[in-house]
Design an enzyme around this catalytic site. Structure first.
Site, PDB file in Angstrom:
ATOM      1  N   ASP A  76      39.894 -33.665  64.715  1.00  0.00           N
ATOM      2  CA  ASP A  76      38.925 -33.367  65.772  1.00  0.00           C
ATOM      3  C   ASP A  76      38.159 -32.070  65.532  1.00  0.00           C
ATOM      4  OD1 ASP A  76      40.094 -35.550  66.942  1.00  0.00           O
ATOM      5  OD2 ASP A  76      40.427 -34.601  68.891  1.00  0.00           O
ATOM      6  N   HIS A 217      43.379 -31.065  63.886  1.00  0.00           N
ATOM      7  CA  HIS A 217      42.038 -30.472  63.948  1.00  0.00           C
ATOM      8  C   HIS A 217      41.682 -29.936  62.560  1.00  0.00           C
ATOM      9  CE1 HIS A 217      43.380 -30.436  68.146  1.00  0.00           C
ATOM     10  NE2 HIS A 217      42.104 -30.455  68.477  1.00  0.00           N
TER      11      HIS A 217
HETATM   12 NI    NI Z   1      38.509 -31.343  70.632  1.00  0.00          NI
END
Ligand code: NI
Length: 306
Positions: A76, A217
């Site tokens: 992400d 992430h």
């Molecule tokens: Ni996010």
């Protein structure tokens, strides 16, 4: 659009060349073939040559994740300066992943986004600038989604079909405004909080179950540093690393509904028996409540097995 640029740069004759297209410029005869090329022509030729050279993204693989033990790694908030290295790792490991990207970062790294698509990864939407969408008007939600769709399409040639709301925060109104399936996760590595390669590796290898979706992430260096061992470890556990769309093949996803994993109808050989029950749509229930947690925490009432 490009044709218009040529007609503005030149006169009537160029209009003819522009509308003939690549074949005309390549020299199929006619008066326009004889004239000297302009800078505008050269730019157009360069673009066309680039498009011809760029390979098309491969189609999703036919993997039966009902029987094969599949897991989806998702990344992400990127792309970031670390994402190209992550793509190297995934390529070396024969793994495909899904990238939920911010439009504002897509604009900054269009070549990386293009490469994702070419290498078989899934490009997906994570809003333009990461707001909590439950606090925005439907018009602003739509704007966040549509601008990001356009940026990803421009960079990669592919329009995303999946969305992950920032913080996992959604509700029925947000789901309607987004108009795409909402993909959450079954394993939250909490990599944004801990920034520890050894912890990420341990969680990333040990926690996923068949049909799982793992949240990382790619904007954090320790997360990207952990992925070589995560990929190796998951493969040793017998997992095939697939995109989210590959994970849900054969199970149509509904716009506006949330999914945290693929519930397997028949257990793969190495997975433990599923808990009893199994009511509701497999792969998660529609957004319940949609209260955003601190950080990237799924909405309360998460249906994940852990
Ligand atoms: Ni996010």
């Amino acid at each position: 659009m490009r044709i218009r640029a040529i007609t503005v740069a030149g006169a009537g004759l160029l209009l003819v060349a522009g509308t003939v297209g690549a074949a005309g410029i390549a020299g199929c005869g006619g008066p326009e073939g004889k004239r000297a090329r302009t800078a505008g022509d050269n730019a157009a030729l360069g673009k066309r040559a680039q498009q011809r050279r760029a390979p098309a993204p491969p189609p999703p693989r036919k993997i039966d994740c009902v029987r094969v033990k599949c897991v989806s790694l998702t990344f992400d908030d990127g792309p970031s300066p670390y994402t190209a290295r992550l793509l190297d790792t995934l390529k070396a490991g024969g793994a495909r992943a899904t990238f939920f990207m911010l439009g504002e970062n897509v604009q900054a790294y269009p070549d990386v986004v293009r490469r994702m698509a070419i290498e078989g990864h899934e490009v997906a939407n994570h809003s333009w600038s990461h707001p909590d969408l439950t606090t925005e008007s439907p018009a602003e939600v739509r704007s966040q989604i549509q601008r990001t769709q356009q940026a990803i399409k421009t960079a990669s040639g592919v329009a995303p079909t999946l969305m992950r709301p920032p913080y996992g925060a959604t509700n029925a109104q947000v789901g309607r405004a987004i108009g795409m399936p909402l993909i959450l996760w079954s394993v939250d590595t909490l990599d944004w909080r801990h920034r520890s390669v050894s912890r990420h590796t341990k969680v990333g290898v040990k926690e996923p179950a068949g049909g799982g979706i793992v949240l990382f992430h790619d904007i954090h260096k320790p997360s990207v540093d952990a992925i070589p061992k995560v990929v190796d470890g998951l493969k040793k556990r017998g997992f095939t690393l697939v995109t989210v769309s590959e994970l849900f093949q054969g199970q149509p996803l509904q716009p506006g509904q949330t999914y945290t994993e693929r519930i397997q109808k028949t257990e793969p050989v190495t997975a433990p028996a599923a808990p009893s029950g199994g009511t509701g749509p497999s792969g998660g229930t529609p957004g319940s409540g949609g209260t955003p947690g601190g950080g990237d925490t799924p909405p309360s009432g998460g249906t994940g097995p852990r």
